[in-house]
Design a protein around this motif. Structure first.
Motif, PDB file in Angstrom:
ATOM      1  N   ALA A   1       0.827  -1.202   0.000  1.00  0.00           N
ATOM      2  CA  ALA A   1       0.000   0.000   0.000  1.00  0.00           C
ATOM      3  C   ALA A   1       0.868   1.261   0.000  1.00  0.00           C
ATOM      4  O   ALA A   1       0.546   2.256  -0.650  1.00  0.00           O
ATOM      5  N   ALA A   2       1.978   1.190   0.733  1.00  0.00           N
ATOM      6  CA  ALA A   2       2.883   2.343   0.802  1.00  0.00           C
ATOM      7  C   ALA A   2       3.742   2.478  -0.445  1.00  0.00           C
ATOM      8  O   ALA A   2       4.054   3.595  -0.877  1.00  0.00           O
ATOM      9  N   TYR A   3       4.130   1.335  -1.008  1.00  0.00           N
ATOM     10  CA  TYR A   3       5.025   1.316  -2.175  1.00  0.00           C
ATOM     11  C   TYR A   3       4.442   0.373  -3.229  1.00  0.00           C
ATOM     12  O   TYR A   3       4.914  -0.747  -3.416  1.00  0.00           O
ATOM     13  N   PRO A   4       3.391   0.788  -3.933  1.00  0.00           N
ATOM     14  CA  PRO A   4       2.710  -0.095  -4.883  1.00  0.00           C
ATOM     15  C   PRO A   4       3.599  -0.501  -6.058  1.00  0.00           C
ATOM     16  O   PRO A   4       4.566   0.171  -6.396  1.00  0.00           O
ATOM     17  N   ARG A   5       3.201  -1.605  -6.669  1.00  0.00           N
ATOM     18  CA  ARG A   5       4.004  -2.184  -7.745  1.00  0.00           C
ATOM     19  C   ARG A   5       3.919  -1.383  -9.050  1.00  0.00           C
ATOM     20  O   ARG A   5       4.823  -1.453  -9.880  1.00  0.00           O
ATOM     21  N   LEU A   6       2.837  -0.639  -9.231  1.00  0.00           N
ATOM     22  CA  LEU A   6       2.683   0.215 -10.403  1.00  0.00           C
ATOM     23  C   LEU A   6       2.932  -0.597 -11.682  1.00  0.00           C
ATOM     24  O   LEU A   6       2.312  -1.629 -11.878  1.00  0.00           O
ATOM     25  N   ALA A   7       3.828  -0.142 -12.542  1.00  0.00           N
ATOM     26  CA  ALA A   7       4.072  -0.810 -13.824  1.00  0.00           C
ATOM     27  C   ALA A   7       5.326  -1.670 -13.782  1.00  0.00           C
ATOM     28  O   ALA A   7       5.988  -1.865 -14.809  1.00  0.00           O
ATOM     29  N   LEU A   8       5.674  -2.204 -12.612  1.00  0.00           N
ATOM     30  CA  LEU A   8       6.925  -2.949 -12.485  1.00  0.00           C
ATOM     31  C   LEU A   8       7.012  -4.098 -13.473  1.00  0.00           C
ATOM     32  O   LEU A   8       8.057  -4.311 -14.103  1.00  0.00           O
ATOM     33  N   GLY A   9       5.948  -4.873 -13.620  1.00  0.00           N
ATOM     34  CA  GLY A   9       6.002  -6.035 -14.503  1.00  0.00           C
ATOM     35  C   GLY A   9       6.415  -5.675 -15.910  1.00  0.00           C
ATOM     36  O   GLY A   9       7.342  -6.261 -16.476  1.00  0.00           O
ATOM     37  N   ALA A  10       5.741  -4.698 -16.494  1.00  0.00           N
ATOM     38  CA  ALA A  10       6.041  -4.304 -17.872  1.00  0.00           C
ATOM     39  C   ALA A  10       7.419  -3.667 -17.973  1.00  0.00           C
ATOM     40  O   ALA A  10       8.188  -3.970 -18.899  1.00  0.00           O
ATOM     41  N   GLU A  11       7.754  -2.795 -17.031  1.00  0.00           N
ATOM     42  CA  GLU A  11       9.039  -2.095 -17.094  1.00  0.00           C
ATOM     43  C   GLU A  11      10.215  -3.046 -16.918  1.00  0.00           C
ATOM     44  O   GLU A  11      11.188  -3.009 -17.686  1.00  0.00           O
ATOM     45  N   PHE A  12      10.147  -3.886 -15.894  1.00  0.00           N
ATOM     46  CA  PHE A  12      11.273  -4.771 -15.628  1.00  0.00           C
ATOM     47  C   PHE A  12      11.437  -5.795 -16.750  1.00  0.00           C
ATOM     48  O   PHE A  12      12.559  -6.087 -17.177  1.00  0.00           O
TER      49      PHE A  12
ATOM     50  N   LEU B   1       6.474 -12.437 -13.102  1.00  0.00           N
ATOM     51  CA  LEU B   1       6.001 -11.122 -12.677  1.00  0.00           C
ATOM     52  C   LEU B   1       4.481 -11.033 -12.756  1.00  0.00           C
ATOM     53  O   LEU B   1       3.827 -10.513 -11.847  1.00  0.00           O
ATOM     54  N   ARG B   2       3.912 -11.542 -13.844  1.00  0.00           N
ATOM     55  CA  ARG B   2       2.455 -11.496 -14.006  1.00  0.00           C
ATOM     56  C   ARG B   2       1.756 -12.325 -12.937  1.00  0.00           C
ATOM     57  O   ARG B   2       0.701 -11.943 -12.414  1.00  0.00           O
ATOM     58  N   GLU B   3       2.353 -13.469 -12.594  1.00  0.00           N
ATOM     59  CA  GLU B   3       1.713 -14.407 -11.673  1.00  0.00           C
ATOM     60  C   GLU B   3       2.170 -14.229 -10.233  1.00  0.00           C
ATOM     61  O   GLU B   3       1.763 -14.993  -9.352  1.00  0.00           O
ATOM     62  N   ASN B   4       2.982 -13.231  -9.965  1.00  0.00           N
ATOM     63  CA  ASN B   4       3.468 -12.996  -8.616  1.00  0.00           C
ATOM     64  C   ASN B   4       2.280 -12.798  -7.665  1.00  0.00           C
ATOM     65  O   ASN B   4       1.434 -11.939  -7.897  1.00  0.00           O
ATOM     66  N   PRO B   5       2.218 -13.582  -6.583  1.00  0.00           N
ATOM     67  CA  PRO B   5       1.085 -13.424  -5.663  1.00  0.00           C
ATOM     68  C   PRO B   5       0.992 -12.045  -5.022  1.00  0.00           C
ATOM     69  O   PRO B   5      -0.075 -11.653  -4.551  1.00  0.00           O
ATOM     70  N   LEU B   6       2.070 -11.280  -5.017  1.00  0.00           N
ATOM     71  CA  LEU B   6       1.998  -9.926  -4.489  1.00  0.00           C
ATOM     72  C   LEU B   6       1.038  -9.061  -5.298  1.00  0.00           C
ATOM     73  O   LEU B   6       0.484  -8.087  -4.779  1.00  0.00           O
ATOM     74  N   GLU B   7       0.850  -9.414  -6.579  1.00  0.00           N
ATOM     75  CA  GLU B   7      -0.060  -8.638  -7.417  1.00  0.00           C
ATOM     76  C   GLU B   7      -1.498  -8.730  -6.897  1.00  0.00           C
ATOM     77  O   GLU B   7      -2.307  -7.849  -7.152  1.00  0.00           O
ATOM     78  N   GLY B   8      -1.799  -9.790  -6.183  1.00  0.00           N
ATOM     79  CA  GLY B   8      -3.153  -9.969  -5.675  1.00  0.00           C
ATOM     80  C   GLY B   8      -3.365  -9.442  -4.274  1.00  0.00           C
ATOM     81  O   GLY B   8      -4.442  -9.627  -3.694  1.00  0.00           O
ATOM     82  N   LEU B   9      -2.348  -8.778  -3.717  1.00  0.00           N
ATOM     83  CA  LEU B   9      -2.463  -8.259  -2.360  1.00  0.00           C
ATOM     84  C   LEU B   9      -2.756  -6.768  -2.303  1.00  0.00           C
ATOM     85  O   LEU B   9      -2.488  -6.106  -1.314  1.00  0.00           O
ATOM     86  N   GLY B  10      -3.245  -6.238  -3.393  1.00  0.00           N
ATOM     87  CA  GLY B  10      -3.629  -4.834  -3.388  1.00  0.00           C
ATOM     88  C   GLY B  10      -2.513  -3.879  -3.658  1.00  0.00           C
ATOM     89  O   GLY B  10      -2.605  -2.698  -3.321  1.00  0.00           O
ATOM     90  N   GLY B  11      -1.440  -4.355  -4.276  1.00  0.00           N
ATOM     91  CA  GLY B  11      -0.277  -3.498  -4.455  1.00  0.00           C
ATOM     92  C   GLY B  11      -0.027  -3.032  -5.868  1.00  0.00           C
ATOM     93  O   GLY B  11       1.063  -2.565  -6.170  1.00  0.00           O
ATOM     94  N   SER B  12      -1.002  -3.153  -6.757  1.00  0.00           N
ATOM     95  CA  SER B  12      -0.752  -2.750  -8.138  1.00  0.00           C
ATOM     96  C   SER B  12      -0.730  -1.234  -8.283  1.00  0.00           C
ATOM     97  O   SER B  12       0.157  -0.669  -8.899  1.00  0.00           O
ATOM     98  N   GLY B  13      -1.688  -0.569  -7.698  1.00  0.00           N
ATOM     99  CA  GLY B  13      -1.716   0.885  -7.772  1.00  0.00           C
ATOM    100  C   GLY B  13      -1.970   1.356  -9.191  1.00  0.00           C
ATOM    101  O   GLY B  13      -2.144   0.577 -10.119  1.00  0.00           O
TER     102      GLY B  13
END
Length: 207
Positions: free
Chosen positions: A153-164, A192-204
């Motif tokens: 929530a403090a540091y969302p993943r944003l466009a990390l998947g596409a950028e990285f 990156l697409r399937e990372n479970p962190l993506e489902g924890l509300g951190g996409s932003g």
């Protein structure tokens, strides 16, 4: 385990590493390196690890991907090797002795190893498992879920998947003998697409 319990080292090297990361990284990559430091500290806490060099972990985390940034992209070296040399230069300016400057290079390089033995390099181990969590979702069941949600929530993943994915794919194409090729061939885009962190509300939403 709560986010406010983890505070960055207040040293010249740590502040300079954070400033450099903020100046040259996109918002997605800046959040990634920050989360990587927090995951490293959290893994250390969960595993009961004490006595490690917190400043070294922080500086290495802030700079571990700076070699994929255009300004620091080396045309022959692996991006983690190039980033390690940035760490050496920065810590030299901060007055670190040569042996400790070598350590920052080692830790940054080793974050891209498939695994690091903590008995050999505990700081390298912590950064490796932290970045593996943030990129591939490895050991996502080890850290408390409320803490991970708080960090995201403090540091969302944003466009990390596409950028990285784009950055590492470019590295792999131009430097096929480096670890970037292994990451791409190992399915980093899918991880990156399937990372479970993506489902924890951190996409932003990146503005």
């Amino acid at each position: 385990m709560r986010l406010p319990a983890f505070t960055a080292p207040d040293t010249p090297a740590a502040r300079a590493a954070r400033d450099l990361a903020a100046e040259y990284h996109s918002p997605s990559l800046l959040n990634h390196v920050t989360r990587s430091w927090l995951w490293a500290e959290a893994f250390a806490a969960v595993e009961g690890r004490t006595g490690y060099d917190r400043e070294l972990v922080y500086v290495s985390a802030m700079l571990h991907d700076i070699g994929i940034v255009t300004a620091f992209d080396n045309h022959t070296l692996a991006y983690e090797d190039a980033g390690g040399h940035v760490g050496v230069a920065l810590t030299a300016g901060a007055g670190w002795p040569q042996a400790r400057r070598t350590r920052v290079h080692e830790v940054i390089v080793r974050h891209n190893w498939p695994s690091v033995d903590p008995a050999m390099d505990v700081e390298g181990y912590l950064l490796e498992i932290a970045t593996a969590l943030d990129i591939s979702g490895a050991r996502a069941d080890v850290l408390p879920e409320p803490f991970m949600r708080e960090v995201l929530a403090a540091y969302p993943r944003l466009a990390l998947g596409a950028e990285f994915t784009a950055c590492v794919t470019d590295q792999a194409e131009r430097k096929p003998d480096t670890s970037a090729r292994r990451l791409v061939d190992g399915g980093v885009a899918r991880k990156l697409r399937e990372n479970p962190l993506e489902g924890l509300g951190g996409s932003g939403v990146e503005s």
